[in-house]
Design a protein around this motif. Sequence first.
Motif, PDB file in Angstrom:
ATOM      1  N   CYS A  34       0.819  -1.218   0.000  1.00  0.00           N
ATOM      2  CA  CYS A  34       0.000   0.000   0.000  1.00  0.00           C
ATOM      3  C   CYS A  34       0.853   1.268   0.000  1.00  0.00           C
ATOM      4  O   CYS A  34       0.309   2.369   0.095  1.00  0.00           O
ATOM      5  N   ALA A  35       2.166   1.134  -0.099  1.00  0.00           N
ATOM      6  CA  ALA A  35       3.087   2.268  -0.169  1.00  0.00           C
ATOM      7  C   ALA A  35       2.934   3.208   1.020  1.00  0.00           C
ATOM      8  O   ALA A  35       2.871   4.418   0.872  1.00  0.00           O
ATOM      9  N   GLU A  36       2.868   2.614   2.226  1.00  0.00           N
ATOM     10  CA  GLU A  36       2.802   3.398   3.452  1.00  0.00           C
ATOM     11  C   GLU A  36       4.018   3.103   4.311  1.00  0.00           C
ATOM     12  O   GLU A  36       4.501   1.976   4.361  1.00  0.00           O
ATOM     13  N   HIS A  60      16.752  10.771   3.442  1.00  0.00           N
ATOM     14  CA  HIS A  60      17.301   9.510   2.931  1.00  0.00           C
ATOM     15  C   HIS A  60      16.192   8.459   2.833  1.00  0.00           C
ATOM     16  O   HIS A  60      16.108   7.739   1.827  1.00  0.00           O
ATOM     17  N   LEU A  61      15.336   8.368   3.864  1.00  0.00           N
ATOM     18  CA  LEU A  61      14.232   7.400   3.806  1.00  0.00           C
ATOM     19  C   LEU A  61      13.305   7.707   2.636  1.00  0.00           C
ATOM     20  O   LEU A  61      12.868   6.798   1.934  1.00  0.00           O
ATOM     21  N   ARG A  62      13.005   8.976   2.437  1.00  0.00           N
ATOM     22  CA  ARG A  62      12.129   9.348   1.316  1.00  0.00           C
ATOM     23  C   ARG A  62      12.748   8.974  -0.023  1.00  0.00           C
ATOM     24  O   ARG A  62      12.045   8.526  -0.929  1.00  0.00           O
ATOM     25  N   THR A  69       4.145   7.006   1.342  1.00  0.00           N
ATOM     26  CA  THR A  69       3.565   8.066   2.161  1.00  0.00           C
ATOM     27  C   THR A  69       3.962   7.795   3.604  1.00  0.00           C
ATOM     28  O   THR A  69       3.668   6.735   4.150  1.00  0.00           O
ATOM     29  N   TRP A  70       4.637   8.753   4.221  1.00  0.00           N
ATOM     30  CA  TRP A  70       5.159   8.570   5.573  1.00  0.00           C
ATOM     31  C   TRP A  70       4.265   9.213   6.623  1.00  0.00           C
ATOM     32  O   TRP A  70       3.682  10.270   6.404  1.00  0.00           O
ATOM     33  N   ARG A  71       4.159   8.546   7.773  1.00  0.00           N
ATOM     34  CA  ARG A  71       3.508   9.058   8.979  1.00  0.00           C
ATOM     35  C   ARG A  71       4.445   8.737  10.130  1.00  0.00           C
ATOM     36  O   ARG A  71       5.417   8.026   9.959  1.00  0.00           O
ATOM     37  N   ALA A  72       4.138   9.237  11.313  1.00  0.00           N
ATOM     38  CA  ALA A  72       5.018   8.993  12.463  1.00  0.00           C
ATOM     39  C   ALA A  72       4.207   8.777  13.727  1.00  0.00           C
ATOM     40  O   ALA A  72       3.138   9.366  13.905  1.00  0.00           O
TER      41      ALA A  72
END
Length: 110
Positions: A34-36, A60-62, A69-72
């Motif tokens: 799901c590209a999360e 670097h992670l991106r 799509t990043w969350r924290a």
Amino acid sequence: MQSPAPGAAGEECLLLVHIRRVVGQVTYRTCEECAEGVITGVIIDASFRDSGLGTRALSHLRSRYPGVTWRATDGHRLTRDLLHRMRIPRAAADDHCSHLRSAAVARSAG
């Protein structure tokens, strides 16, 4: 430097190294289906907090996971400020993508 995160299933760890010494780490998990991606922790030695190391690590992670799509989930003040600058939204501590939730439910039912 990438490695599996100790003690957390499915998590990976990006070690932040300066002159052959680990000065921090970013723990995270990703779901390719799901590209999360979820950043679960950011630790940086005090002497490197204002050096831009955190920003470079998240950049670097991106670049390593394009299209994710990043969350924290980390709520520490230092991390909140960094994530706000990088425009990474906050997620609940137990927030997983639907694929990881399904796997966790299957494990607990079995």
